[in-house]
Design a protein around this motif. Structure first.
Motif, PDB file in Angstrom:
ATOM      1  N   TYR A  82     -10.178 -26.915 -24.748  1.00  0.00           N
ATOM      2  CA  TYR A  82      -9.120 -26.057 -25.281  1.00  0.00           C
ATOM      3  C   TYR A  82      -9.532 -24.598 -25.366  1.00  0.00           C
ATOM      4  O   TYR A  82      -8.680 -23.704 -25.467  1.00  0.00           O
ATOM      5  CB  TYR A  82      -8.670 -26.550 -26.654  1.00  0.00           C
ATOM      6  CG  TYR A  82      -9.660 -26.313 -27.765  1.00  0.00           C
ATOM      7  CD1 TYR A  82      -9.645 -25.139 -28.514  1.00  0.00           C
ATOM      8  CD2 TYR A  82     -10.621 -27.280 -28.091  1.00  0.00           C
ATOM      9  CE1 TYR A  82     -10.547 -24.925 -29.537  1.00  0.00           C
ATOM     10  CE2 TYR A  82     -11.537 -27.068 -29.104  1.00  0.00           C
ATOM     11  CZ  TYR A  82     -11.491 -25.901 -29.824  1.00  0.00           C
ATOM     12  OH  TYR A  82     -12.402 -25.681 -30.825  1.00  0.00           O
ATOM     13  N   THR A  83     -10.837 -24.321 -25.324  1.00  0.00           N
ATOM     14  CA  THR A  83     -11.295 -22.931 -25.423  1.00  0.00           C
ATOM     15  C   THR A  83     -11.130 -22.168 -24.113  1.00  0.00           C
ATOM     16  O   THR A  83     -11.160 -20.930 -24.100  1.00  0.00           O
ATOM     17  CB  THR A  83     -12.769 -22.855 -25.860  1.00  0.00           C
ATOM     18  OG1 THR A  83     -13.606 -23.408 -24.830  1.00  0.00           O
ATOM     19  CG2 THR A  83     -12.993 -23.618 -27.155  1.00  0.00           C
ATOM     20  N   THR A  84     -10.981 -22.891 -23.011  1.00  0.00           N
ATOM     21  CA  THR A  84     -10.854 -22.231 -21.713  1.00  0.00           C
ATOM     22  C   THR A  84      -9.591 -22.601 -20.958  1.00  0.00           C
ATOM     23  O   THR A  84      -9.190 -21.888 -20.027  1.00  0.00           O
ATOM     24  CB  THR A  84     -12.055 -22.591 -20.806  1.00  0.00           C
ATOM     25  OG1 THR A  84     -12.072 -24.011 -20.577  1.00  0.00           O
ATOM     26  CG2 THR A  84     -13.368 -22.172 -21.444  1.00  0.00           C
ATOM     27  N   THR A  85      -8.945 -23.709 -21.355  1.00  0.00           N
ATOM     28  CA  THR A  85      -7.822 -24.226 -20.584  1.00  0.00           C
ATOM     29  C   THR A  85      -6.675 -24.610 -21.499  1.00  0.00           C
ATOM     30  O   THR A  85      -6.875 -25.298 -22.504  1.00  0.00           O
ATOM     31  CB  THR A  85      -8.245 -25.468 -19.768  1.00  0.00           C
ATOM     32  OG1 THR A  85      -9.372 -25.135 -18.956  1.00  0.00           O
ATOM     33  CG2 THR A  85      -7.109 -25.951 -18.886  1.00  0.00           C
ATOM     34  N   ASP A  86      -5.482 -24.178 -21.158  1.00  0.00           N
ATOM     35  CA  ASP A  86      -4.268 -24.578 -21.864  1.00  0.00           C
ATOM     36  C   ASP A  86      -3.758 -25.859 -21.210  1.00  0.00           C
ATOM     37  O   ASP A  86      -3.439 -25.865 -20.021  1.00  0.00           O
ATOM     38  CB  ASP A  86      -3.226 -23.472 -21.748  1.00  0.00           C
ATOM     39  CG  ASP A  86      -2.097 -23.625 -22.739  1.00  0.00           C
ATOM     40  OD1 ASP A  86      -1.847 -24.780 -23.156  1.00  0.00           O
ATOM     41  OD2 ASP A  86      -1.469 -22.624 -23.081  1.00  0.00           O
ATOM     42  N   PHE A  87      -3.710 -26.941 -21.977  1.00  0.00           N
ATOM     43  CA  PHE A  87      -3.412 -28.219 -21.338  1.00  0.00           C
ATOM     44  C   PHE A  87      -2.061 -28.234 -20.634  1.00  0.00           C
ATOM     45  O   PHE A  87      -1.861 -28.956 -19.650  1.00  0.00           O
ATOM     46  CB  PHE A  87      -3.530 -29.385 -22.337  1.00  0.00           C
ATOM     47  CG  PHE A  87      -2.399 -29.532 -23.321  1.00  0.00           C
ATOM     48  CD1 PHE A  87      -1.208 -30.139 -22.959  1.00  0.00           C
ATOM     49  CD2 PHE A  87      -2.544 -29.117 -24.639  1.00  0.00           C
ATOM     50  CE1 PHE A  87      -0.174 -30.311 -23.869  1.00  0.00           C
ATOM     51  CE2 PHE A  87      -1.522 -29.280 -25.562  1.00  0.00           C
ATOM     52  CZ  PHE A  87      -0.331 -29.875 -25.172  1.00  0.00           C
ATOM     53  N   VAL A  88      -1.135 -27.415 -21.082  1.00  0.00           N
ATOM     54  CA  VAL A  88       0.174 -27.397 -20.450  1.00  0.00           C
ATOM     55  C   VAL A  88       0.099 -26.853 -19.021  1.00  0.00           C
ATOM     56  O   VAL A  88       1.009 -27.088 -18.214  1.00  0.00           O
ATOM     57  CB  VAL A  88       1.168 -26.593 -21.311  1.00  0.00           C
ATOM     58  CG1 VAL A  88       0.930 -25.093 -21.173  1.00  0.00           C
ATOM     59  CG2 VAL A  88       2.604 -26.953 -20.968  1.00  0.00           C
ATOM     60  N   ASP A  89      -0.985 -26.162 -18.708  1.00  0.00           N
ATOM     61  CA  ASP A  89      -1.158 -25.613 -17.358  1.00  0.00           C
ATOM     62  C   ASP A  89      -1.731 -26.631 -16.374  1.00  0.00           C
ATOM     63  O   ASP A  89      -1.686 -26.413 -15.154  1.00  0.00           O
ATOM     64  CB  ASP A  89      -2.082 -24.388 -17.385  1.00  0.00           C
ATOM     65  CG  ASP A  89      -1.465 -23.202 -18.113  1.00  0.00           C
ATOM     66  OD1 ASP A  89      -0.221 -23.112 -18.138  1.00  0.00           O
ATOM     67  OD2 ASP A  89      -2.225 -22.385 -18.660  1.00  0.00           O
ATOM     68  N   VAL A  90      -2.292 -27.723 -16.892  1.00  0.00           N
ATOM     69  CA  VAL A  90      -2.984 -28.665 -16.003  1.00  0.00           C
ATOM     70  C   VAL A  90      -2.464 -30.102 -16.084  1.00  0.00           C
ATOM     71  O   VAL A  90      -2.866 -30.943 -15.276  1.00  0.00           O
ATOM     72  CB  VAL A  90      -4.510 -28.663 -16.283  1.00  0.00           C
ATOM     73  CG1 VAL A  90      -5.104 -27.304 -15.934  1.00  0.00           C
ATOM     74  CG2 VAL A  90      -4.813 -29.028 -17.731  1.00  0.00           C
ATOM     75  N   VAL A  91      -1.579 -30.382 -17.039  1.00  0.00           N
ATOM     76  CA  VAL A  91      -1.083 -31.746 -17.216  1.00  0.00           C
ATOM     77  C   VAL A  91       0.439 -31.731 -17.334  1.00  0.00           C
ATOM     78  O   VAL A  91       1.004 -30.922 -18.081  1.00  0.00           O
ATOM     79  CB  VAL A  91      -1.676 -32.414 -18.478  1.00  0.00           C
ATOM     80  CG1 VAL A  91      -1.168 -33.844 -18.603  1.00  0.00           C
ATOM     81  CG2 VAL A  91      -3.191 -32.404 -18.441  1.00  0.00           C
ATOM     82  N   THR A  92       1.088 -32.620 -16.606  1.00  0.00           N
ATOM     83  CA  THR A  92       2.541 -32.774 -16.689  1.00  0.00           C
ATOM     84  C   THR A  92       2.891 -34.257 -16.685  1.00  0.00           C
ATOM     85  O   THR A  92       2.034 -35.114 -16.462  1.00  0.00           O
ATOM     86  CB  THR A  92       3.245 -32.097 -15.502  1.00  0.00           C
ATOM     87  OG1 THR A  92       2.745 -32.672 -14.278  1.00  0.00           O
ATOM     88  CG2 THR A  92       2.987 -30.598 -15.497  1.00  0.00           C
ATOM     89  N   ASP A  93       4.157 -34.535 -16.939  1.00  0.00           N
ATOM     90  CA  ASP A  93       4.693 -35.895 -16.862  1.00  0.00           C
ATOM     91  C   ASP A  93       3.955 -36.883 -17.764  1.00  0.00           C
ATOM     92  O   ASP A  93       3.722 -38.033 -17.399  1.00  0.00           O
ATOM     93  CB  ASP A  93       4.671 -36.415 -15.420  1.00  0.00           C
ATOM     94  CG  ASP A  93       5.628 -35.640 -14.521  1.00  0.00           C
ATOM     95  OD1 ASP A  93       6.714 -35.267 -15.005  1.00  0.00           O
ATOM     96  OD2 ASP A  93       5.283 -35.395 -13.357  1.00  0.00           O
ATOM     97  N   LEU A  94       3.614 -36.428 -18.953  1.00  0.00           N
ATOM     98  CA  LEU A  94       2.964 -37.311 -19.918  1.00  0.00           C
ATOM     99  C   LEU A  94       3.987 -38.253 -20.546  1.00  0.00           C
ATOM    100  O   LEU A  94       5.138 -37.882 -20.775  1.00  0.00           O
ATOM    101  CB  LEU A  94       2.289 -36.495 -21.020  1.00  0.00           C
ATOM    102  CG  LEU A  94       1.089 -35.644 -20.611  1.00  0.00           C
ATOM    103  CD1 LEU A  94       0.710 -34.676 -21.727  1.00  0.00           C
ATOM    104  CD2 LEU A  94      -0.093 -36.538 -20.262  1.00  0.00           C
ATOM    105  N   ASP A  95       3.532 -39.449 -20.866  1.00  0.00           N
ATOM    106  CA  ASP A  95       4.372 -40.388 -21.612  1.00  0.00           C
ATOM    107  C   ASP A  95       4.275 -40.144 -23.109  1.00  0.00           C
ATOM    108  O   ASP A  95       5.266 -40.281 -23.832  1.00  0.00           O
ATOM    109  CB  ASP A  95       3.943 -41.836 -21.315  1.00  0.00           C
ATOM    110  CG  ASP A  95       4.151 -42.220 -19.873  1.00  0.00           C
ATOM    111  OD1 ASP A  95       5.319 -42.302 -19.454  1.00  0.00           O
ATOM    112  OD2 ASP A  95       3.145 -42.431 -19.159  1.00  0.00           O
ATOM    113  N   VAL A  96       3.061 -39.801 -23.567  1.00  0.00           N
ATOM    114  CA  VAL A  96       2.803 -39.662 -25.004  1.00  0.00           C
ATOM    115  C   VAL A  96       1.872 -38.491 -25.250  1.00  0.00           C
ATOM    116  O   VAL A  96       0.876 -38.314 -24.540  1.00  0.00           O
ATOM    117  CB  VAL A  96       2.143 -40.948 -25.575  1.00  0.00           C
ATOM    118  CG1 VAL A  96       1.846 -40.770 -27.066  1.00  0.00           C
ATOM    119  CG2 VAL A  96       3.007 -42.168 -25.325  1.00  0.00           C
TER     120      VAL A  96
END
Length: 311
Positions: free
Chosen positions: A193-207
């Protein structure tokens, strides 16, 4: 008996060791000699604000692992000498920071043989929070794509293991220092989380299971697929994203943990199958409860030891 009480709200310094009467089990209750008690963020929150427990004086703590001392009238599940673990009824059943505690029989289960009392005390509140969020609320199953924030923390590290035991593909949001730890628990991808915004690298999550709040709910709504669910342990963080979630067909669920024998039984089963292992970051003696609450040790949980041979 010894207990840790407070007569005013405030910082760790308000916690004081006192001598109070040992309680007597009533109808459907047992008296448990506390060997170890888990320490949770909600303990410090209530020490400061009394949010769930009202005005002082009170004895905090909800996680208990110990030995049955006495059995109240009408209780048949346990006998004196049995080793048990459980979550005291949340929030009004607090009182684990003590040598003895009385509680309803059916909040306890037999302590798993694979755990000593210290590790068992790390399981109830955090484990049930994760179980109720992922299994009973989000219905995580084989192939579910799950993202967990605060993944190296008390709730998070257990949530990771529960999700993996259910067959999920797990993304863990944590600091880089926890990456090896989380990979060892079975995490498929660690997001720093200190270097990467998860919304920029992950999509189509179920939960998404969020224990942080702040801007994480809005990010979760962006990363979830239509029909997905955001489960948060901070219900107050959800109203701000309700409109955007509804527009995308995403469900929101704010969760406070409940004492639950059935859930504890399932957690104990996972432990016995070597698919769930509470991690203890630090232990403190009962008298040092203030230091325990202020501790930033990690990953995993902080635990108070009441009986020295279980430390």
């Amino acid at each position: 008996m010894r207990a840790i009480s407070q007569d005013r709200l405030g910082g760790p310094e308000v916690l004081t060791e006192v001598d109070i009467d040992t309680p007597t089990p009533g109808l459907g209750q047992i008296l448990v000699r506390v060997h170890a008690a888990g320490v949770n963020p909600v303990d410090a929150m209530n020490r400061e604000t009394g949010m769930f427990v009202g005005k002082p004086p009170f004895v905090l703590g909800w996680d208990v692992s110990g030995t049955v001392e006495k059995v109240g009238l009408g209780s048949t599940l346990f006998a004196p000498g049995d080793e048990v673990v459980g979550l005291l009824p949340f929030p009004q059943g607090h009182g684990a920071y003590a040598e003895y505690v009385v509680a309803p029989t059916r909040v306890f289960v037999p302590k798993p043989a694979a755990l000593d009392h210290v590790h068992a005390a790390a399981l109830p509140l955090a484990g049930l929070t994760a179980w109720q969020a992922l299994v009973e609320t989000a219905h995580v199953g084989q192939g579910s794509r799950v993202l967990i924030t605060g993944a190296a923390g008390g709730v998070g590290h257990l949530a990771v293991q529960i999700a993996k035991a259910r067959g999920a593909y797990v993304y863990a949001v944590a600091g880089a220092a926890s990456a090896d730890f989380l990979t060892g628990l079975g995490v498929d991808e660690v997001i720093d989380y200190t270097t990467t915004d998860f919304v920029d690298v992950v999509t189509d999550l179920d939960v998404v299971f969020d224990v942080i709040g702040h801007d994480y709910p809005s990010k979760a709504v962006q990363a979830l697929k239509p029909g997905g669910i955001l489960v948060s342990t901070l219900p107050q963080s959800l109203p701000d994203v309700a409109e955007s979630a509804t527009g995308k067909g995403i469900r929101l669920a704010g969760l406070f943990v409940e004492a639950d024998r059935l859930g504890m039984t399932e957690l104990a089963k996972l432990v016995s199958e070597a698919r769930l292992q509470p991690v203890v970051a630090a232990t403190f003696p009962l008298a040092d409860a203030g230091q325990a609450q202020a501790s930033k040790a990690g990953p995993g949980k902080t635990v108070l030891t009441v009986v020295e041979d279980d430390s």
